[in-house]
Design an enzyme around this catalytic site. Structure first.
Site, mmCIF file in Angstrom:
data_model
loop_
_atom_site.group_PDB
_atom_site.id
_atom_site.type_symbol
_atom_site.label_atom_id
_atom_site.label_comp_id
_atom_site.label_asym_id
_atom_site.label_seq_id
_atom_site.Cartn_x
_atom_site.Cartn_y
_atom_site.Cartn_z
ATOM 1 N N ASN A 9 -6.311 -3.166 6.425
ATOM 2 C CA ASN A 9 -6.801 -2.752 7.741
ATOM 3 C C ASN A 9 -8.253 -2.335 7.556
ATOM 4 O O ASN A 9 -8.529 -1.265 7.024
ATOM 5 C CB ASN A 9 -5.951 -1.588 8.266
ATOM 6 C CG ASN A 9 -6.481 -1.030 9.578
ATOM 7 O OD1 ASN A 9 -7.390 -1.607 10.185
ATOM 8 N ND2 ASN A 9 -5.920 0.098 10.007
ATOM 9 N N TRP A 10 -9.152 -3.215 7.988
ATOM 10 C CA TRP A 10 -10.581 -2.933 7.780
ATOM 11 C C TRP A 10 -11.092 -1.836 8.716
ATOM 12 O O TRP A 10 -12.215 -1.351 8.539
ATOM 13 C CB TRP A 10 -11.410 -4.206 8.013
ATOM 14 C CG TRP A 10 -11.311 -5.214 6.901
ATOM 15 C CD1 TRP A 10 -10.590 -5.105 5.737
ATOM 16 C CD2 TRP A 10 -11.951 -6.496 6.847
ATOM 17 N NE1 TRP A 10 -10.747 -6.245 4.973
ATOM 18 C CE2 TRP A 10 -11.583 -7.103 5.625
ATOM 19 C CE3 TRP A 10 -12.805 -7.192 7.718
ATOM 20 C CZ2 TRP A 10 -12.040 -8.379 5.256
ATOM 21 C CZ3 TRP A 10 -13.264 -8.454 7.341
ATOM 22 C CH2 TRP A 10 -12.881 -9.040 6.123
ATOM 23 N N LYS A 11 -10.315 -1.495 9.741
ATOM 24 C CA LYS A 11 -10.752 -0.494 10.732
ATOM 25 C C LYS A 11 -12.118 -0.914 11.316
ATOM 26 O O LYS A 11 -12.380 -2.103 11.430
ATOM 27 C CB LYS A 11 -10.760 0.908 10.123
ATOM 28 C CG LYS A 11 -9.403 1.225 9.473
ATOM 29 C CD LYS A 11 -9.187 2.663 9.128
ATOM 30 C CE LYS A 11 -7.806 2.840 8.505
ATOM 31 N NZ LYS A 11 -7.482 4.232 8.204
ATOM 32 N N HIS A 96 -1.337 2.400 15.507
ATOM 33 C CA HIS A 96 -1.968 3.116 14.391
ATOM 34 C C HIS A 96 -2.265 4.555 14.826
ATOM 35 O O HIS A 96 -2.642 4.794 15.976
ATOM 36 C CB HIS A 96 -3.259 2.407 13.967
ATOM 37 C CG HIS A 96 -3.767 2.904 12.656
ATOM 38 N ND1 HIS A 96 -4.447 4.095 12.544
ATOM 39 C CD2 HIS A 96 -3.649 2.406 11.406
ATOM 40 C CE1 HIS A 96 -4.733 4.301 11.270
ATOM 41 N NE2 HIS A 96 -4.262 3.290 10.549
ATOM 42 N N GLU A 98 -4.716 6.373 14.397
ATOM 43 C CA GLU A 98 -6.066 6.580 14.948
ATOM 44 C C GLU A 98 -6.118 6.174 16.416
ATOM 45 O O GLU A 98 -6.841 6.778 17.203
ATOM 46 C CB GLU A 98 -7.096 5.801 14.102
ATOM 47 C CG GLU A 98 -7.287 6.464 12.740
ATOM 48 C CD GLU A 98 -7.644 5.510 11.610
ATOM 49 O OE1 GLU A 98 -8.058 4.373 11.878
ATOM 50 O OE2 GLU A 98 -7.489 5.919 10.436
ATOM 51 N N GLU A 168 3.013 5.420 8.083
ATOM 52 C CA GLU A 168 1.724 5.951 7.645
ATOM 53 C C GLU A 168 1.654 7.438 7.970
ATOM 54 O O GLU A 168 1.306 7.811 9.103
ATOM 55 C CB GLU A 168 0.581 5.229 8.362
ATOM 56 C CG GLU A 168 0.507 3.745 8.059
ATOM 57 C CD GLU A 168 -0.918 3.205 8.198
ATOM 58 O OE1 GLU A 168 -1.368 2.560 7.260
ATOM 59 O OE2 GLU A 168 -1.574 3.474 9.213
ATOM 60 N N GLY A 174 -6.721 8.133 4.564
ATOM 61 C CA GLY A 174 -8.139 8.366 4.278
ATOM 62 C C GLY A 174 -8.409 9.701 3.606
ATOM 63 O O GLY A 174 -9.560 10.129 3.519
ATOM 64 N N SER A 214 -3.758 6.150 1.742
ATOM 65 C CA SER A 214 -4.371 6.305 0.426
ATOM 66 C C SER A 214 -3.671 5.491 -0.661
ATOM 67 O O SER A 214 -3.548 5.935 -1.810
ATOM 68 C CB SER A 214 -4.438 7.785 0.032
ATOM 69 O OG SER A 214 -5.232 8.499 0.961
ATOM 70 N N GLY A 235 -6.024 0.789 3.896
ATOM 71 C CA GLY A 235 -7.284 1.032 4.587
ATOM 72 C C GLY A 235 -8.458 0.877 3.634
ATOM 73 O O GLY A 235 -8.917 -0.228 3.339
ATOM 74 N N GLY A 236 -8.951 2.005 3.117
ATOM 75 C CA GLY A 236 -10.155 2.029 2.278
ATOM 76 C C GLY A 236 -10.165 0.986 1.167
ATOM 77 O O GLY A 236 -11.168 0.288 0.971
HETATM 78 P P1 13P Z 1 -6.341 4.545 3.800
HETATM 79 O O1 13P Z 1 -5.722 3.516 2.870
HETATM 80 O O2 13P Z 1 -7.824 4.487 3.832
HETATM 81 O O3 13P Z 1 -5.768 5.893 3.583
HETATM 82 O O4 13P Z 1 -5.894 4.097 5.290
HETATM 83 C C1 13P Z 1 -4.581 3.784 5.529
HETATM 84 C C2 13P Z 1 -4.480 3.200 6.885
HETATM 85 O O5 13P Z 1 -4.709 3.865 7.890
HETATM 86 C C3 13P Z 1 -4.106 1.777 6.997
HETATM 87 O O6 13P Z 1 -3.822 1.417 8.308
#
Ligand code: 13P
Length: 253
Positions: A9-11, A96, A98, A168, A174, A214, A235-236
């Site tokens: 997930n590149w966000k 998600h 967010e 999640e 994050g 994470s 994510g990251g």
């Molecule tokens: P991180 O891997 O950066 O913690 O993010 C997870 C995430 O929100 C994937 O959708």
């Protein structure tokens, strides 16, 4: 056999050229690493989707990170599931944390988005997760159950069988604070049990449940070794080709 998935997930990251460059690296590296029964997906911002779908071919599937709940119409600035499908995407992240937190997306809205995604031939990666407060005060099973009931348990068994669930925990996203493999497995087993109670054992056993929060090349192997964890939503670490592909590779080792 459940599908094993590693989804990035590149966000809201990467300009157009940066996205193309990262994705090209990922495709080249994944070609040599992927086993037949597992799937790598990249969920990118809308502007990248068309190009990535063409570059990905059969090696890496493409997903969006959101869609609108209506089929089409006067919703300035929005993108429909049909449009996403039309550029060659197969997946869409829905719910998600967010989006729930910063865009006030309710369980009811997410149920609508899930249905419109399915109607347009997209596979929803439906996210659920508790906050740190909810984990600490012990209400997290109730919270997760509520998110499932209102978000996806209105689906028929046939439609539910087409979706992927992602657990999640909000406190792990994050933050570098990963759920331990025991904590994650406990919740994944709970989710599968809720699915079995709502539908049946066969549907529950066939549902892919991803862990996100994470996740990185160091902790992926232990997480994915758990009996009810079928991969990750990353994510990251999905913004670095080597890290993302190392996580994909975890299924081979
Ligand atoms: P991180 O891997 O950066 O913690 O993010 C997870 C995430 O929100 C994937 O959708």
């Amino acid at each position: 056999m459940r599908k094993k998935i590693v989804a990035g997930n590149w966000k809201m990251n990467l300009e157009y050229a940066e996205g193309i460059a990262l994705f090209s690296e990922i495709v080249n590296m994944v070609k040599d690493e992927k086993k037949g029964d597992q799937l790598a997906i990249v969920c990118a911002p809308y502007i990248h989707l068309n190009s990535l779908a063409q570059l990905g071919g059969t090696t890496v599937a493409i997903g969006a990170q959101n869609c609108h709940q209506k089929e089409s119409g006067a919703y300035t600035g929005e993108i429909s599931a049909k449009m996403i499908k039309s550029v060659g995407c197969e997946y869409v992240i829905i719910g998600h944390s967010e989006r729930r937190q910063y865009f006030a997306e309710s369980d009811e809205l997410l149920a609508e988005k899930t249905i419109i995604a399915l109607q347009n031939g997209l596979t929803p990666l439906f996210c659920i997760g508790e906050t740190l407060d909810e984990r600490n005060n012990g209400s997290y099973f109730d919270v997760l159950k509520g998110q499932l009931e209102k978000g996806v348990f209105g689906l028929t068994a046939g439609d539910f069988s087409k979706i992927v669930i992602a657990y999640e925990p909000v406190w792990a996203i994050g933050t570098g604070l990963t759920a331990t493999s025991e904590q994650a497995q406990e919740v994944h087993a709970f989710i599968r049990n809720e699915i079995a109670t709502k539908y049946d054992l066969e549907v529950a056993e066939a549902t892919t449940i991803l862990y996100g929060g994470s996740c990185n090349p160091k902790n992926a192997a232990e997480l994915f070794a758990q009996k009810d964890i079928d991969g990750g939503l990353i994510g990251g670490a999905s913004l670095k080709s080597r890290d993302f592909v190392d996580i994909v590779k975890t299924f081979n080792s």
